[in-house]
Design a protein around this motif. Structure first.
Motif, PDB file in Angstrom:
ATOM      1  N   TRP A  16       3.992 -10.334  -3.879  1.00 22.19           N
ATOM      2  CA  TRP A  16       5.077  -9.490  -3.380  1.00 22.19           C
ATOM      3  C   TRP A  16       6.334 -10.336  -3.157  1.00 22.19           C
ATOM      4  O   TRP A  16       7.446  -9.951  -3.526  1.00 22.19           O
ATOM      5  CB  TRP A  16       4.644  -8.816  -2.077  1.00 22.19           C
ATOM      6  CG  TRP A  16       5.467  -7.613  -1.709  1.00 22.19           C
ATOM      7  CD1 TRP A  16       6.737  -7.324  -2.110  1.00 22.19           C
ATOM      8  CD2 TRP A  16       5.062  -6.523  -0.872  1.00 22.19           C
ATOM      9  NE1 TRP A  16       7.163  -6.140  -1.574  1.00 22.19           N
ATOM     10  CE2 TRP A  16       6.155  -5.625  -0.809  1.00 22.19           C
ATOM     11  CE3 TRP A  16       3.910  -6.231  -0.171  1.00 22.19           C
ATOM     12  CZ2 TRP A  16       6.105  -4.461  -0.046  1.00 22.19           C
ATOM     13  CZ3 TRP A  16       3.861  -5.058   0.583  1.00 22.19           C
ATOM     14  CH2 TRP A  16       4.943  -4.180   0.638  1.00 22.19           C
ATOM     15  N   LEU A 116      10.855  -5.792 -12.789  1.00 22.27           N
ATOM     16  CA  LEU A 116       9.909  -5.290 -11.788  1.00 22.27           C
ATOM     17  C   LEU A 116      10.334  -5.711 -10.380  1.00 22.27           C
ATOM     18  O   LEU A 116      10.181  -4.943  -9.419  1.00 22.27           O
ATOM     19  CB  LEU A 116       8.512  -5.813 -12.098  1.00 22.27           C
ATOM     20  CG  LEU A 116       7.869  -5.309 -13.398  1.00 22.27           C
ATOM     21  CD1 LEU A 116       6.501  -5.952 -13.591  1.00 22.27           C
ATOM     22  CD2 LEU A 116       7.731  -3.786 -13.381  1.00 22.27           C
ATOM     23  N   ILE A 120      10.829  -3.244  -7.122  1.00 23.19           N
ATOM     24  CA  ILE A 120      10.044  -3.430  -5.895  1.00 23.19           C
ATOM     25  C   ILE A 120      10.948  -3.842  -4.739  1.00 23.19           C
ATOM     26  O   ILE A 120      10.747  -3.416  -3.584  1.00 23.19           O
ATOM     27  CB  ILE A 120       8.933  -4.467  -6.123  1.00 23.19           C
ATOM     28  CG1 ILE A 120       7.959  -3.968  -7.197  1.00 23.19           C
ATOM     29  CG2 ILE A 120       8.185  -4.760  -4.841  1.00 23.19           C
ATOM     30  CD1 ILE A 120       7.274  -2.651  -6.832  1.00 23.19           C
ATOM     31  N   MET A 123      12.618  -0.716  -3.481  1.00 18.76           N
ATOM     32  CA  MET A 123      11.663   0.082  -2.713  1.00 18.76           C
ATOM     33  C   MET A 123      11.367  -0.568  -1.363  1.00 18.76           C
ATOM     34  O   MET A 123      11.222   0.137  -0.340  1.00 18.76           O
ATOM     35  CB  MET A 123      10.369   0.247  -3.509  1.00 18.76           C
ATOM     36  CG  MET A 123      10.523   1.062  -4.786  1.00 18.76           C
ATOM     37  SD  MET A 123       8.996   1.110  -5.778  1.00 18.76           S
ATOM     38  CE  MET A 123       7.871   1.941  -4.641  1.00 18.76           C
ATOM     39  N   ALA A 171       2.224   3.952  -0.927  1.00 19.30           N
ATOM     40  CA  ALA A 171       2.716   3.910  -2.303  1.00 19.30           C
ATOM     41  C   ALA A 171       3.480   2.606  -2.565  1.00 19.30           C
ATOM     42  O   ALA A 171       3.349   1.992  -3.633  1.00 19.30           O
ATOM     43  CB  ALA A 171       3.611   5.114  -2.580  1.00 19.30           C
ATOM     44  N   LEU A 172       4.254   2.169  -1.567  1.00 17.76           N
ATOM     45  CA  LEU A 172       4.989   0.915  -1.715  1.00 17.76           C
ATOM     46  C   LEU A 172       4.027  -0.264  -1.873  1.00 17.76           C
ATOM     47  O   LEU A 172       4.209  -1.120  -2.759  1.00 17.76           O
ATOM     48  CB  LEU A 172       5.892   0.702  -0.504  1.00 17.76           C
ATOM     49  CG  LEU A 172       6.594  -0.657  -0.409  1.00 17.76           C
ATOM     50  CD1 LEU A 172       7.505  -0.873  -1.615  1.00 17.76           C
ATOM     51  CD2 LEU A 172       7.383  -0.759   0.885  1.00 17.76           C
ATOM     52  N   CYS A 174       0.904  -0.193  -2.916  1.00 21.29           N
ATOM     53  CA  CYS A 174       0.203  -0.094  -4.200  1.00 21.29           C
ATOM     54  C   CYS A 174       1.103  -0.512  -5.359  1.00 21.29           C
ATOM     55  O   CYS A 174       0.655  -1.218  -6.281  1.00 21.29           O
ATOM     56  CB  CYS A 174      -0.298   1.336  -4.409  1.00 21.29           C
ATOM     57  SG  CYS A 174      -1.620   1.830  -3.282  1.00 21.29           S
ATOM     58  N   CYS A 175       2.372  -0.088  -5.312  1.00 25.10           N
ATOM     59  CA  CYS A 175       3.296  -0.467  -6.391  1.00 25.10           C
ATOM     60  C   CYS A 175       3.516  -1.973  -6.409  1.00 25.10           C
ATOM     61  O   CYS A 175       3.537  -2.600  -7.483  1.00 25.10           O
ATOM     62  CB  CYS A 175       4.627   0.257  -6.225  1.00 25.10           C
ATOM     63  SG  CYS A 175       4.552   2.033  -6.584  1.00 25.10           S
ATOM     64  N   GLY A 178       0.323  -3.616  -7.731  1.00 26.94           N
ATOM     65  CA  GLY A 178       0.158  -3.368  -9.160  1.00 26.94           C
ATOM     66  C   GLY A 178       1.127  -4.182  -9.997  1.00 26.94           C
ATOM     67  O   GLY A 178       0.747  -4.779 -11.023  1.00 26.94           O
ATOM     68  N   CYS A 179       2.399  -4.248  -9.583  1.00 24.18           N
ATOM     69  CA  CYS A 179       3.379  -5.034 -10.332  1.00 24.18           C
ATOM     70  C   CYS A 179       3.055  -6.524 -10.258  1.00 24.18           C
ATOM     71  O   CYS A 179       3.222  -7.259 -11.242  1.00 24.18           O
ATOM     72  CB  CYS A 179       4.778  -4.766  -9.791  1.00 24.18           C
ATOM     73  SG  CYS A 179       5.400  -3.109 -10.155  1.00 24.18           S
TER      74      CYS A 179
END
Length: 410
Positions: A16, A116, A120, A123, A171-172, A174-175, A178-179
């Protein structure tokens, strides 16, 4: 526990951070893209329109890709990926991108990273405050005032605000996970060594191995020969210690001279370790013109014949030929004891030929612990000079022959 670890574990958190750094790296390119979009749209307020912001984002990515074509971009990207992406460090390449394929791969990685990362990062900045406000909405009536810019919630829809806020945070997370996983999967492919990198690394390892082998041969030939000569002199002196003091004094003087000379050669060889490869390849050392001194200190009776001009032999070839003779004398000490040695060196227009013969003593040769590598070293030296060498017993004598071209050093 597996799902929370994948979403919020240490690796996920580092990834992250890596994405946020990518978003920070995007900002200069985004600002430049905003200037381009503003100029195209006639000075429109890019930051006040989501479509125009997306257009600026789309303009920023190709600009970033072009800037990542510089070779220095790969070491920077590799350093960040190794520290934060949780990938195998050995799977990533070292050093600047030297080939076109490597630069294109690096540009692709950098574009993916900041693309990406920009999403992120946006977000991460926007969703947490919004989600916290939604979670607190049922408990604070002031938050439901439309003048605050919040969506209008009334009646039973207020009860949905908290679950929507929690879902936004999930959702944040998970995104981001995932990224981060996507970047970790593509890092070895885009930042890993290309075929050109692997070839360069193999060539470097081969060059380093050649240097180590050369130094090993130098140490073996100089020190090994000296020890063999000293052993022979000491053994002969011990046998006649009481009967011939004059011979003992000569033997001790020869031992002293041999060890002093060998220490000097050892210093010279070890000095090669502090020099570059080119200096190692052409470092100074004894040559064929210095054979008289070697033969006088070896402790053997050597019948030496030289045909041709030894001084005309190139330095590298002369030095390697000297080492071949030196190792041949050491081998004669082990196989023939104190038996006389016949040495002939011929230099002609085609090359250098070395022939050395000594009678076999009939006893087992002196074998060093772990075996010796002298004959193998002779063969390697001759091969490096573009020639060949053979050694072995024949008709009651030990015969060593080596021939190589004068200009055949490689």
């Amino acid at each position: 526990m597996i799902i929370p670890t994948r979403l919020l574990g240490r690796t996920a958190r580092l990834r992250w951070v890596h994405l946020v750094l990518g978003g920070a790296a995007l900002m200069p390119y985004f600002l430049l893209g905003a200037v381009i979009v503003g100029a195209v749209t006639g000075g429109a307020n890019v930051y006040g329109s989501l479509p125009l912001q997306l257009a600026a984002f789309a303009c920023a990515l190709p600009i970033a890709a072009v800037s990542a074509l510089f070779p220095i971009a790969r070491p920077l990207s590799v350093a960040a990926a190794r520290a934060l992406c949780g990938v195998d460090p050995a799977a990533l390449a070292d050093g600047p991108a030297g080939s076109r394929a490597a630069r294109v791969r690096t540009a692709g990685w950098f574009t993916l990273h900041i693309g990406l990362g920009g999403v992120i990062s946006g977000m991460t900045l926007a969703l947490p405050p919004f989600a916290v406000a939604l979670i607190a909405l049922p408990f604070f009536a002031a938050l439901r005032d439309s003048r605050l810019g919040m969506p209008v919630f009334d009646g039973w829809t207020v009860l949905l605000a908290a679950p929507v806020g929690l879902a936004s945070l999930l959702a944040l997370v998970c995104c981001a996970a995932g990224c981060g996983a996507l970047l970790a999967r593509w890092a070895p492919r885009l930042l890993g060594p290309t075929p050109a990198d692997r070839l360069a690394a193999a060539e470097q390892r081969a060059a380093e191995l050649a240097v180590r082998n050369r130094l090993a041969r130098e140490l073996h030939d100089s020190v090994g020969h000296a020890l063999s000569a000293v052993t022979l002199q000491a053994s002969a002196a011990r046998r006649v210690f009481d009967r011939d003091p004059a011979f003992v004094r000569e033997a001790l003087a020869a031992i002293e001279e041999t060890t002093r000379r060998t220490v000097g050669e050892l210093d010279a060889v070890l000095g090669l370790l502090r020099q570059g490869d080119d200096e190692v390849a052409g470092g100074a050392g004894p040559g064929l013109t210095g054979l008289d001194g070697l033969l006088s200190r070896t402790g053997l009776k050597v019948s030496y014949t030289a045909d041709g001009d030894l001084a005309a032999v190139p330095e590298l070839v002369s030095r390697e030929a000297y080492r071949i003779v030196q190792e041949g004398l050491s081998n004669a000490l082990r196989h023939g004891g104190a038996a006389p040695v016949a040495l002939r060196i011929a230099v002609d227009g085609e090359g250098v030929e070395i022939v050395m013969e000594n009678p076999l003593s009939g006893t087992a040769p002196v074998v060093r612990p772990g075996g010796g590598r002298g004959l193998l070293g002779i063969a390697e030296r001759a091969a490096l000079l573009g020639g060949r060498a053979q050694a072995g017993p024949k008709d009651g004598v030990w015969r060593l022959t080596a021939r190589f071209p004068v200009g055949g050093a490689r």
